[in-house]
Design a protein around this motif. Sequence first.
Motif, PDB file in Angstrom:
ATOM      1  N   PHE A 218      -4.881  -0.132  -4.128  1.00 47.61           N
ATOM      2  CA  PHE A 218      -3.782   0.237  -3.233  1.00 47.61           C
ATOM      3  C   PHE A 218      -2.664   0.863  -4.062  1.00 47.61           C
ATOM      4  CE2 PHE A 218      -6.136  -2.444  -0.455  1.00 47.61           C
ATOM      5  CZ  PHE A 218      -5.800  -2.070   0.834  1.00 47.61           C
ATOM      6  N   HIS A 219      -3.031   1.383  -5.221  1.00 44.14           N
ATOM      7  CA  HIS A 219      -2.048   1.955  -6.134  1.00 44.14           C
ATOM      8  C   HIS A 219      -2.588   3.295  -6.621  1.00 44.14           C
ATOM      9  CE1 HIS A 219       0.984   2.364  -9.071  1.00 44.14           C
ATOM     10  NE2 HIS A 219       1.378   1.115  -9.029  1.00 44.14           N
TER      11      HIS A 219
ATOM     12  N   LEU B 134      -8.288   4.868   3.906  1.00 48.60           N
ATOM     13  CA  LEU B 134      -8.494   4.123   5.157  1.00 48.60           C
ATOM     14  C   LEU B 134      -8.543   5.101   6.323  1.00 48.60           C
ATOM     15  CD1 LEU B 134      -6.253   0.996   4.631  1.00 48.60           C
ATOM     16  CD2 LEU B 134      -8.730   1.036   4.985  1.00 48.60           C
ATOM     17  N   HIS B 135      -7.983   6.293   6.090  1.00 48.53           N
ATOM     18  CA  HIS B 135      -7.961   7.315   7.134  1.00 48.53           C
ATOM     19  C   HIS B 135      -9.153   8.250   7.013  1.00 48.53           C
ATOM     20  CE1 HIS B 135      -3.853   6.185   8.462  1.00 48.53           C
ATOM     21  NE2 HIS B 135      -3.870   5.640   7.257  1.00 48.53           N
TER      22      HIS B 135
ATOM     23  N   VAL C 217     -11.307  -5.544  -4.735  1.00 44.86           N
ATOM     24  CA  VAL C 217      -9.964  -4.963  -4.632  1.00 44.86           C
ATOM     25  C   VAL C 217      -9.172  -5.284  -5.906  1.00 44.86           C
ATOM     26  CG1 VAL C 217      -7.794  -4.990  -3.325  1.00 44.86           C
ATOM     27  CG2 VAL C 217      -9.985  -5.257  -2.134  1.00 44.86           C
ATOM     28  N   ILE C 218      -8.582  -4.249  -6.490  1.00 44.24           N
ATOM     29  CA  ILE C 218      -7.626  -4.485  -7.590  1.00 44.24           C
ATOM     30  C   ILE C 218      -6.237  -4.478  -6.970  1.00 44.24           C
ATOM     31  CG2 ILE C 218      -6.679  -3.661  -9.768  1.00 44.24           C
ATOM     32  CD1 ILE C 218      -9.302  -2.230 -10.310  1.00 44.24           C
ATOM     33  N   SER C 219      -5.605  -5.640  -6.998  1.00 46.03           N
ATOM     34  CA  SER C 219      -4.310  -5.790  -6.343  1.00 46.03           C
ATOM     35  C   SER C 219      -3.223  -5.942  -7.419  1.00 46.03           C
ATOM     36  CB  SER C 219      -4.370  -7.037  -5.451  1.00 46.03           C
ATOM     37  OG  SER C 219      -3.132  -7.246  -4.842  1.00 46.03           O
ATOM     38  N   VAL C 220      -2.279  -5.016  -7.426  1.00 38.30           N
ATOM     39  CA  VAL C 220      -1.198  -5.077  -8.428  1.00 38.30           C
ATOM     40  C   VAL C 220      -0.015  -5.801  -7.804  1.00 38.30           C
ATOM     41  CG1 VAL C 220       0.314  -3.744  -9.946  1.00 38.30           C
ATOM     42  CG2 VAL C 220      -1.980  -2.886  -9.402  1.00 38.30           C
TER      43      VAL C 220
ATOM     44  N   ALA D 110      -0.616  -3.956   4.405  1.00 35.30           N
ATOM     45  CA  ALA D 110      -1.780  -3.090   4.670  1.00 35.30           C
ATOM     46  C   ALA D 110      -2.988  -3.658   3.932  1.00 35.30           C
ATOM     47  CB  ALA D 110      -1.488  -1.668   4.208  1.00 35.30           C
ATOM     48  N   GLU D 111      -2.755  -4.111   2.707  1.00 37.09           N
ATOM     49  CA  GLU D 111      -3.847  -4.670   1.891  1.00 37.09           C
ATOM     50  C   GLU D 111      -4.412  -5.935   2.546  1.00 37.09           C
ATOM     51  OE1 GLU D 111      -2.878  -5.039  -2.355  1.00 37.09           O
ATOM     52  OE2 GLU D 111      -4.149  -6.820  -2.422  1.00 37.09           O
ATOM     53  N   LEU D 112      -3.497  -6.806   2.962  1.00 41.97           N
ATOM     54  CA  LEU D 112      -3.932  -8.061   3.577  1.00 41.97           C
ATOM     55  C   LEU D 112      -4.637  -7.800   4.915  1.00 41.97           C
ATOM     56  CD1 LEU D 112      -3.902 -11.137   3.320  1.00 41.97           C
ATOM     57  CD2 LEU D 112      -1.607 -11.143   4.347  1.00 41.97           C
TER      58      LEU D 112
END
Length: 448
Positions: free
Chosen positions: A273-274, A310-311, A328-331, A365-367
């Motif tokens: 998400f980055h 996502l689109h 998922v890599i979550s920062v 959005a990630e969650l």
Amino acid sequence: MRKDISLDLGKATAFAPEATLGAFAARTAECNDALHNGTGRGSDFLGWLNLPKSLTDAQLSEIEESARVLRENCEIVVVIGIGGSYLGAKAVIDALSGSFDWLEKDRKNPVVLYAGQNIGEDYIFELQQLLRGRRFGIICISKSGTTTEPALAFRLLKTQLEEQQGVDAARRLIVCVTDRSRGALRTLATQEGYRTFVIEDNVGGRYSVLTPVGLLPIAVAGFDIRALIAGAARMQELCADSVPYEENLAAQYAAVRNALYAGGKKIEILVNFHPRLHYFSEWWKQLYGESEGKEHKGIFPASVDFTTDLHSMGQWIQDGERTVFETVISVEKMRHEVRIPANDANLDGLNFLSGRRVDEVNKMAELGTMIAHVDGGVPNLKIVMPELDEYCLGQLIYFFEKACGISGYLLGINPFDQPGVEAYKKNMFALLGKPGYEKETDAIKKRL
Ligand code: PA5
């Protein structure tokens, strides 16, 4: 003490039968031991295992010194290499650079560009145009020293540099990273008197980011290679063979992905998400694709950048064939803070967000995506990175490398060779009429 990256498997394990996961988990210790004892397949290529801790201060200083020379003399440094010889550097440099840094007028660091990672004629022409009249340097990286794409780019750009700067000055602006004694690049570097760094025989291209292959370009770009190595060294401890499964992130990741694969989840999608992690996914795809795609088996590694994709791909992931799982890599922490302003007219209906951070929207959005995809039958593994900095990236790199070794052994293949990449080269040389390929040329021409 810095916070370490962590792994959350809570939304993945339910998708794998307990007995299958248990069986893979039980075998991870033996696979990890095989890596450390050199008793598994491909054991000639285990030099990466101890790299973070075995790199000496003197080796790092040498890389930093060479980077300093390029930094002081170049506005652009072109890294020439393909596959494992450029992806690690690009992954780290992109992850650490500001998105628009290259547009800045008073840059402290040279812009790092890439060549030899494709054979696009327009790409190389446009690069040559850009470099015209500019102070540029070259880092040419090829472990074998014989790969066509970088050799071609090096011939073109070396010629241009010599024309622009003169042969003697050009010599000081070229650094080669290659085999200690073999290959055309080694011969050329020795003859021309270029500064060189060695890629040891026991480190394969895709495991070479923590050698001069990755470290020199990363240092040229102005980043702290010591912090990167410190992070990797920390992960080396956390994933050591003495660390039990319950605490060993690499073992857990390897076991869960193999258990999911055994249950029909054939595709792993690495999600970020980055936006700065786009090329990290490219590096990861090479690491896992080239290591595991063998003997007609192996998880297909794919990647998406969310929320952008996502689109586009979001529909497929939510609703397509149920053969995928996501990692998922979550920062956790952003470098900057942007708050959403209030607006009297509120025509866009966004006032409910006023005063809140853009990152809060991204995190929700990630969650929300995770819940939707898990509800849709997509197992979700989550890697939490405290920050996107050198230390955490070092951890992430070593984590993925170690897990890849364990995972490859769980799958029953050799994770350190790449016999499949030779087929296209043979055909290309035959089609181009390379001396020594006469029989192959005849044979392939009959098939056209
Ligand atoms: O990981 C690998 O081994 C490959 O991707 C190689 O790095 C790539 O093919 C480039 O090879 P070389 O560095 O020998 O030019």
